[in-house]
Scaffold this active site. Structure first.
Site, mmCIF file in Angstrom:
data_model
loop_
_atom_site.group_PDB
_atom_site.id
_atom_site.type_symbol
_atom_site.label_atom_id
_atom_site.label_comp_id
_atom_site.label_asym_id
_atom_site.label_seq_id
_atom_site.Cartn_x
_atom_site.Cartn_y
_atom_site.Cartn_z
ATOM 1 N N GLY A 53 0.839 -1.192 0.000
ATOM 2 C CA GLY A 53 0.000 0.000 0.000
ATOM 3 C C GLY A 53 0.862 1.224 0.000
ATOM 4 O O GLY A 53 2.015 1.171 -0.420
ATOM 5 N N GLN A 57 5.507 -2.651 2.161
ATOM 6 C CA GLN A 57 4.972 -4.001 1.925
ATOM 7 C C GLN A 57 4.795 -4.792 3.210
ATOM 8 O O GLN A 57 5.467 -4.536 4.205
ATOM 9 C CB GLN A 57 5.914 -4.762 1.006
ATOM 10 C CG GLN A 57 5.746 -4.348 -0.451
ATOM 11 C CD GLN A 57 6.646 -5.119 -1.379
ATOM 12 O OE1 GLN A 57 7.736 -5.542 -1.001
ATOM 13 N NE2 GLN A 57 6.197 -5.296 -2.608
ATOM 14 N N LYS A 73 4.906 -5.870 8.632
ATOM 15 C CA LYS A 73 4.673 -4.678 7.810
ATOM 16 C C LYS A 73 5.888 -3.767 7.995
ATOM 17 O O LYS A 73 6.132 -3.278 9.098
ATOM 18 C CB LYS A 73 3.380 -3.997 8.270
ATOM 19 C CG LYS A 73 3.092 -2.681 7.597
ATOM 20 C CD LYS A 73 1.743 -2.142 8.057
ATOM 21 C CE LYS A 73 1.604 -0.673 7.798
ATOM 22 N NZ LYS A 73 0.289 -0.149 8.172
ATOM 23 N N ASP A 165 -10.357 4.239 7.317
ATOM 24 C CA ASP A 165 -9.934 3.730 6.008
ATOM 25 C C ASP A 165 -10.554 2.356 5.745
ATOM 26 O O ASP A 165 -9.889 1.453 5.237
ATOM 27 C CB ASP A 165 -8.395 3.661 5.952
ATOM 28 C CG ASP A 165 -7.870 3.618 4.516
ATOM 29 O OD1 ASP A 165 -8.632 3.968 3.594
ATOM 30 O OD2 ASP A 165 -6.706 3.230 4.328
HETATM 31 C C1 PIT Z 1 -1.834 -10.798 7.390
HETATM 32 C C2 PIT Z 1 -2.041 -11.428 6.196
HETATM 33 C C3 PIT Z 1 -2.110 -10.667 5.055
HETATM 34 C C4 PIT Z 1 -1.969 -9.298 5.100
HETATM 35 C C5 PIT Z 1 -1.761 -8.680 6.286
HETATM 36 C C6 PIT Z 1 -1.687 -9.430 7.456
HETATM 37 C C7 PIT Z 1 -1.637 -7.263 6.254
HETATM 38 C C8 PIT Z 1 -1.967 -6.489 7.157
HETATM 39 C C9 PIT Z 1 -1.826 -5.059 7.118
HETATM 40 C C10 PIT Z 1 -1.929 -4.432 8.316
HETATM 41 C C11 PIT Z 1 -1.798 -3.099 8.389
HETATM 42 C C12 PIT Z 1 -1.597 -2.349 7.236
HETATM 43 C C13 PIT Z 1 -1.531 -2.977 6.054
HETATM 44 C C14 PIT Z 1 -1.641 -4.346 5.985
HETATM 45 O O1 PIT Z 1 -1.464 -0.995 7.356
HETATM 46 O O2 PIT Z 1 -2.355 -11.273 3.886
HETATM 47 O O3 PIT Z 1 -1.764 -11.564 8.506
HETATM 48 O O4 PIT Z 1 -1.862 -2.438 9.561
#
Ligand code: PIT
Length: 354
Positions: A53, A57, A73, A165
């Site tokens: 995003g 990643q 993250k 969001d």
């Molecule tokens: C997971 C599995 C997956 C994606 C995520 C977590 C992503 C989480 C995430 C959390 C955030 C953010 C963006 C993505 O800003 O496929 O366990 O707080």
């Protein structure tokens, strides 16, 4: 202040609190992540990207001591403002413990990065899951998903936190067989402060509430508008305010220019339409998360299990929507990367004497 470090029983994804230790300290405003090398504790899998995003990643990773699979993250931070924004996200996530919200497990800080270690769920984005031909989406499924979104948002609002969001890509499935979901991405979330305004200048406007488009005060109803849009899309496969361009979309939002497309809502119940109609209205009369939980559409599921067995037509439309959205996202991040490069080159040309 002490926070719980949690681990997860991976076989059924249930949360088990096992140890209590200081992982993140939080004052009223800021949170501090561990200032030690993350790779002493976790192995990030560079090739296994779970999502991405505006921030960077999310990768699959493993805790070295236990082998537990988690999600990392990784956020590159430039300057104190960006660092504080991510620390706000850590602070918010540290207050959360609910089955329908992704859980923070650990957090690290270095000179260049902040890393959030989160619970791992394997089911992928909700909308990606339900467009699968083998998935038979019925109105009952839509109820089950919407109920969980409302439960998560109700909990957030009880903690005085706004998500700000909520959109389909921020709803994940726990696995590929059950119907349990979790809300992710607390990057814009904040403690509710009366009379605070929010400026949003990225991403797609499709899910923005009129008060955000108008740069007016945001509050609990702001999240509920997004719940209305997500529910509309689940049931019909259409995005209710989508125009030919962003200006048209924002005009549709501001002028409440939406309706129930007769064909797309052909097999959808009146209760469902009433639920959506109570959300896509001005903030002061919008239904709250607790109101949603009491709404007849989200209740008496035993009766509904007998009635709502028809496969929804929204599936096919959602396939088309997601195909278009993927294209858009690719373009958006390519342009954002080009802009970052340009800013970087400009800053070098200013600071480097000839
Ligand atoms: C997971 C599995 C997956 C994606 C995520 C977590 C992503 C989480 C995430 C959390 C955030 C953010 C963006 C993505 O800003 O496929 O366990 O707080």
């Amino acid at each position: 202040m002490c926070f719980c470090k949690s681990t997860f029983n991976q076989s059924n994804s249930s949360l088990v609190i096992i140890t209590k230790q200081l992982i993140i300290c939080q004052t009223s405003e800021v949170s501090y992540a561990k200032q030690v090398p993350m790779n002493a504790y976790y192995a990030v899998k560079p090739d296994e990207v779970l999502g991405g995003g505006r921030f960077g990643q999310v990768h699959k990773c493993a805790e070295l001591s236990s082998g537990l699979t988690l999600a990392a993250k990784i956020i590159k931070v430039r300057g104190m403002k960006e660092r504080d924004e991510v620390k706000n996200e850590i602070g918010v996530m540290n207050q959360l413990n609910h089955a329908n919200l992704i859980q923070l497990y650990d957090a690290f800080e270095s000179r260049t990065n902040l890393t959030l270690i989160m619970e791992y769920v394997e089911g992928g984005e909700l909308f990606e899951r339900i467009i699968d031909e083998n998935y038979q989406l019925t109105e009952l499924d839509a109820i089950v998903f919407t109920r969980q979104i409302c439960e998560g948002v109700q909990y957030l609002h009880q903690q005085y936190i706004l998500h700000l969001d909520l959109k389909p890509e921020n709803i994940l499935c726990v696995n590929s067989t059950g119907n349990q979901i979790k809300i992710i991405d607390f990057g814009l979330a904040r403690k509710y402060r009366p009379r605070e305004k929010l400026k949003v200048n990225f991403g797609t406007p499709e899910f923005l509430a009129p008060e955000v488009v108008n740069y007016d005060f945001v509050s609990f109803p702001t999240d509920m508008w997004s719940v209305g849009v997500i529910t509309y899309m689940l049931l019909s496969g259409l995005s209710p305010f989508m125009g030919d361009n962003d200006t048209e979309t924002m005009n549709n939002i501001l002028h409440a220019n939406w309706d129930f497309d007769a064909e797309a809502f052909e097999n959808v119940s009146e209760e469902a339409k009433d639920f959506i109609s109570s959300l896509l209205v001005p903030a002061k009369c919008r239904m709250s998360a607790s109101g949603c939980m009491k709404h007849s559409w989200l209740n008496n599921l035993e009766d509904k299990a007998k009635m709502y067995k028809v496969r929804l037509k929204s599936q096919m439309r959602l396939q088309r929507y997601l195909a278009a959205h993927r294209q858009w996202k690719k373009h958006f991040y390519a342009v954002a990367a080009a802009n970052r490069l340009k800013r970087f080159q400009q800053s070098r040309s200013v600071s480097t004497p000839n």
